[in-house]
Design a protein around this motif. Structure first.
Motif, mmCIF file in Angstrom:
data_model
loop_
_atom_site.group_PDB
_atom_site.id
_atom_site.type_symbol
_atom_site.label_atom_id
_atom_site.label_comp_id
_atom_site.label_asym_id
_atom_site.label_seq_id
_atom_site.Cartn_x
_atom_site.Cartn_y
_atom_site.Cartn_z
ATOM 1 N N ARG A 41 1.038 -1.153 -0.169
ATOM 2 C CA ARG A 41 0.187 -0.070 0.085
ATOM 3 C C ARG A 41 1.001 1.196 0.291
ATOM 4 N NH1 ARG A 41 -5.441 -0.735 3.524
ATOM 5 N NH2 ARG A 41 -6.214 1.025 1.477
ATOM 6 N N THR A 42 2.074 2.043 0.415
ATOM 7 C CA THR A 42 2.924 2.463 -0.117
ATOM 8 C C THR A 42 4.280 2.327 -0.268
ATOM 9 O OG1 THR A 42 4.214 1.522 1.374
ATOM 10 C CG2 THR A 42 2.824 2.724 3.033
ATOM 11 N N GLY A 43 3.794 1.775 -1.217
ATOM 12 C CA GLY A 43 4.942 1.145 -2.463
ATOM 13 C C GLY A 43 6.059 1.271 -1.700
ATOM 14 N N GLY A 44 6.538 0.416 -0.955
ATOM 15 C CA GLY A 44 7.557 0.381 -0.342
ATOM 16 C C GLY A 44 8.029 1.093 0.844
ATOM 17 N N SER A 45 7.879 2.136 0.892
ATOM 18 C CA SER A 45 8.384 3.452 1.363
ATOM 19 C C SER A 45 8.466 3.116 2.303
ATOM 20 C CB SER A 45 7.340 4.359 1.639
ATOM 21 O OG SER A 45 7.318 4.419 0.170
ATOM 22 N N PHE A 46 7.322 2.224 3.273
ATOM 23 C CA PHE A 46 7.316 2.333 5.154
ATOM 24 C C PHE A 46 6.234 0.691 5.018
ATOM 25 C CE2 PHE A 46 4.292 5.520 4.180
ATOM 26 C CZ PHE A 46 3.171 4.664 5.467
#
Length: 173
Positions: A41-46
């Protein structure tokens, strides 16, 4: 001639709202884990996980190749972060930079918000934990995963026991 005001673009992602009442939840080692934000859901960011833990639980010293933080809503944890020993209680926020040895033991029932940047560690819980049947601590007689499960939790791409020398040379994300 380059533009004097460069344009910043961001990858397309959808905003989302996550509720502890309907987010994926798992029981694993005397803890209820509710995954509020995962890498998908966060594109891998966190990633962000809400946790409710019984007294006396917590991982041994380990290290991640990602940054980690905790916010303690209630309860307390005796922690080791690097060479520091501390007790985190309600209202405390703890930042653990990637590559830092850390571990903790809850001293009473504890409720925390736990995050990782970049995300991914939550995938271990989703892969090993048992889907929670209710939004409460797991039953005390909950059958644990096979004996290697905790070792896999702490010895993989995302995390390693502090005694493993490969963890010191793993690429940082």
């Amino acid at each position: 001639m380059p533009s004097p005001n460069p344009v910043t673009t961001f990858p397309a992602r959808d905003a989302f709202v996550a509720s502890k009442d309907d987010a994926p939840a798992y029981w694993f080692y005397d803890t209820l884990w509710v995954i509020l934000a995962d890498v998908h859901r966060t594109g891998g960011s966190f990633s962000v996980i809400e946790q409710w833990m019984r007294a006396g639980v917590g991982p041994p010293l380990h290290v991640h190749n990602v940054d980690e933080w905790f916010f303690v809503f209630s309860g307390s944890m005796d922690m080791q972060v690097g060479a520091r020993k501390l007790t985190a209680t309600a209202g405390d926020s703890i930042w653990i930079p990637r590559g830092t040895d850390h571990g903790f033991t809850t001293t009473r029932e504890t409720h925390v918000l736990n995050g990782y940047a970049p995300g991914g560690v939550e995938q271990i819980i989703a892969g090993i934990g048992k889907p929670a049947e209710r939004r409460e601590l797991p039953p005390k007689d909950l059958e644990l995963p096979n004996p290697d499960a905790f070792g896999r939790l702490l010895d993989n791409y995302w995390s390693s026991l502090s005694t493993n020398t490969w963890a010191r040379t793993a690429p940082q994300r």
